[in-house]
Design a protein around this motif. Structure first.
Motif, mmCIF file in Angstrom:
data_model
loop_
_atom_site.group_PDB
_atom_site.id
_atom_site.type_symbol
_atom_site.label_atom_id
_atom_site.label_comp_id
_atom_site.label_asym_id
_atom_site.label_seq_id
_atom_site.Cartn_x
_atom_site.Cartn_y
_atom_site.Cartn_z
ATOM 1 N N THR A 95 0.837 -1.188 0.000
ATOM 2 C CA THR A 95 0.000 0.000 0.000
ATOM 3 C C THR A 95 0.879 1.247 0.000
ATOM 4 O OG1 THR A 95 -1.712 -1.171 1.250
ATOM 5 C CG2 THR A 95 -1.869 1.228 1.174
ATOM 6 N N ASP A 96 0.698 2.079 -1.010
ATOM 7 C CA ASP A 96 1.353 3.385 -1.075
ATOM 8 C C ASP A 96 0.368 4.415 -0.559
ATOM 9 O OD1 ASP A 96 3.744 2.458 -2.328
ATOM 10 O OD2 ASP A 96 2.669 2.381 -4.232
ATOM 11 N N ILE A 97 0.806 5.255 0.382
ATOM 12 C CA ILE A 97 -0.058 6.265 0.983
ATOM 13 C C ILE A 97 0.565 7.644 0.753
ATOM 14 C CG2 ILE A 97 -1.127 7.092 3.113
ATOM 15 C CD1 ILE A 97 -0.767 4.162 4.174
ATOM 16 N N ASP A 98 -0.207 8.530 0.124
ATOM 17 C CA ASP A 98 0.226 9.905 -0.102
ATOM 18 C C ASP A 98 -0.739 10.846 0.602
ATOM 19 O OD1 ASP A 98 2.535 9.897 -2.044
ATOM 20 O OD2 ASP A 98 1.109 8.659 -3.150
ATOM 21 N N THR A 99 -0.201 11.894 1.220
ATOM 22 C CA THR A 99 -1.041 12.900 1.859
ATOM 23 C C THR A 99 -0.784 14.258 1.212
ATOM 24 O OG1 THR A 99 0.599 13.215 3.612
ATOM 25 C CG2 THR A 99 -1.215 11.718 4.081
ATOM 26 N N TYR A 100 -1.860 15.031 1.106
ATOM 27 C CA TYR A 100 -1.815 16.343 0.472
ATOM 28 C C TYR A 100 -2.559 17.347 1.334
ATOM 29 C CZ TYR A 100 -0.699 13.631 -3.726
ATOM 30 O OH TYR A 100 -0.117 12.777 -4.629
ATOM 31 N N SER A 101 -2.111 18.599 1.306
ATOM 32 C CA SER A 101 -2.861 19.713 1.872
ATOM 33 C C SER A 101 -3.628 20.355 0.728
ATOM 34 C CB SER A 101 -1.935 20.767 2.463
ATOM 35 O OG SER A 101 -1.295 20.294 3.595
ATOM 36 N N ILE A 102 -4.829 20.820 1.027
ATOM 37 C CA ILE A 102 -5.566 21.641 0.070
ATOM 38 C C ILE A 102 -5.339 23.079 0.505
ATOM 39 C CG2 ILE A 102 -7.818 22.200 -0.904
ATOM 40 C CD1 ILE A 102 -8.717 19.358 -0.046
ATOM 41 N N VAL A 103 -4.804 23.894 -0.401
ATOM 42 C CA VAL A 103 -4.474 25.273 -0.047
ATOM 43 C C VAL A 103 -5.098 26.261 -1.029
ATOM 44 C CG1 VAL A 103 -2.322 24.728 1.154
ATOM 45 C CG2 VAL A 103 -2.282 25.142 -1.282
ATOM 46 N N LYS A 104 -5.472 27.430 -0.492
ATOM 47 C CA LYS A 104 -5.938 28.540 -1.324
ATOM 48 C C LYS A 104 -4.722 29.236 -1.923
ATOM 49 C CE LYS A 104 -9.952 29.782 1.501
ATOM 50 N NZ LYS A 104 -10.554 30.887 2.275
ATOM 51 N N ALA A 105 -4.968 30.177 -2.829
ATOM 52 C CA ALA A 105 -3.880 30.919 -3.470
ATOM 53 C C ALA A 105 -3.030 31.680 -2.459
ATOM 54 C CB ALA A 105 -4.449 31.881 -4.513
ATOM 55 N N ASP A 106 -3.643 32.114 -1.332
ATOM 56 C CA ASP A 106 -2.880 32.861 -0.320
ATOM 57 C C ASP A 106 -2.122 31.943 0.642
ATOM 58 O OD1 ASP A 106 -4.830 31.836 1.346
ATOM 59 O OD2 ASP A 106 -5.632 33.784 1.963
ATOM 60 N N GLY A 107 -2.204 30.620 0.429
ATOM 61 C CA GLY A 107 -1.477 29.671 1.261
ATOM 62 C C GLY A 107 -2.259 29.111 2.428
ATOM 63 N N THR A 108 -3.484 29.582 2.620
ATOM 64 C CA THR A 108 -4.326 29.095 3.708
ATOM 65 C C THR A 108 -4.736 27.651 3.443
ATOM 66 O OG1 THR A 108 -5.229 31.317 4.006
ATOM 67 C CG2 THR A 108 -6.437 29.503 5.031
ATOM 68 N N GLU A 109 -4.518 26.803 4.444
ATOM 69 C CA GLU A 109 -4.887 25.393 4.307
ATOM 70 C C GLU A 109 -6.378 25.224 4.586
ATOM 71 O OE1 GLU A 109 -3.795 21.468 6.745
ATOM 72 O OE2 GLU A 109 -2.058 22.393 5.779
ATOM 73 N N GLY A 169 -7.996 22.062 3.906
ATOM 74 C CA GLY A 169 -8.332 20.651 4.072
ATOM 75 C C GLY A 169 -7.154 19.747 3.784
ATOM 76 N N MET A 170 -7.445 18.451 3.811
ATOM 77 C CA MET A 170 -6.419 17.423 3.580
ATOM 78 C C MET A 170 -6.979 16.351 2.654
ATOM 79 S SD MET A 170 -3.714 18.125 5.513
ATOM 80 C CE MET A 170 -2.886 16.561 5.551
ATOM 81 N N VAL A 171 -6.069 15.665 1.962
ATOM 82 C CA VAL A 171 -6.435 14.526 1.124
ATOM 83 C C VAL A 171 -5.459 13.399 1.423
ATOM 84 C CG1 VAL A 171 -6.647 13.646 -1.238
ATOM 85 C CG2 VAL A 171 -7.359 15.985 -0.719
ATOM 86 N N LYS A 172 -6.001 12.193 1.601
ATOM 87 C CA LYS A 172 -5.182 11.003 1.796
ATOM 88 C C LYS A 172 -5.557 10.020 0.683
ATOM 89 C CE LYS A 172 -4.583 7.255 5.121
ATOM 90 N NZ LYS A 172 -4.975 6.815 6.463
ATOM 91 N N VAL A 173 -4.536 9.545 -0.039
ATOM 92 C CA VAL A 173 -4.743 8.614 -1.146
ATOM 93 C C VAL A 173 -3.986 7.333 -0.837
ATOM 94 C CG1 VAL A 173 -4.473 8.220 -3.618
ATOM 95 C CG2 VAL A 173 -4.907 10.536 -2.768
#
Length: 81
Positions: free
Chosen positions: A28-42, A44-48
């Motif tokens: 199992t490969d697990i990748d995590t991502y932040s969801i960010v606006k253009a100004d850098g504000t986080e 949410g998150m995504v886990k794949v």
């Protein structure tokens, strides 16, 4: 392919945070991502999780998107072609 499953607002982008493997054979490969606006504000998150079954080599991809409060927005699994 899995990015089509996400619910993103205009201007939001994914920022890769990290990767790891899980399972006794690293199946199992697990990748995590932040969801960010253009100004850098986080916002949410995504886990794949990309899992390849040891028997039969069938792949399953699971995508979980959460908002900034940790509430699930998307939770889906599918088998890629």
């Amino acid at each position: 392919m899995w990015k089509d499953k996400l619910i993103l607002c205009d201007g939001e982008q994914l920022r890769h945070k990290g990767s790891k493997t899980a399972g006794f054979m690293g199946e199992t490969d697990i990748d995590t991502y932040s969801i960010v606006k253009a100004d850098g504000t986080e916002t949410g998150m995504v886990k794949v999780e990309d899992h390849t079954a040891v028997k039969g080599f069938r792949r399953t991809i699971t995508v979980v998107q959460t908002d900034s409060n940790g509430k699930e927005v998307v939770h889906t699994s599918f088998t890629p072609n």
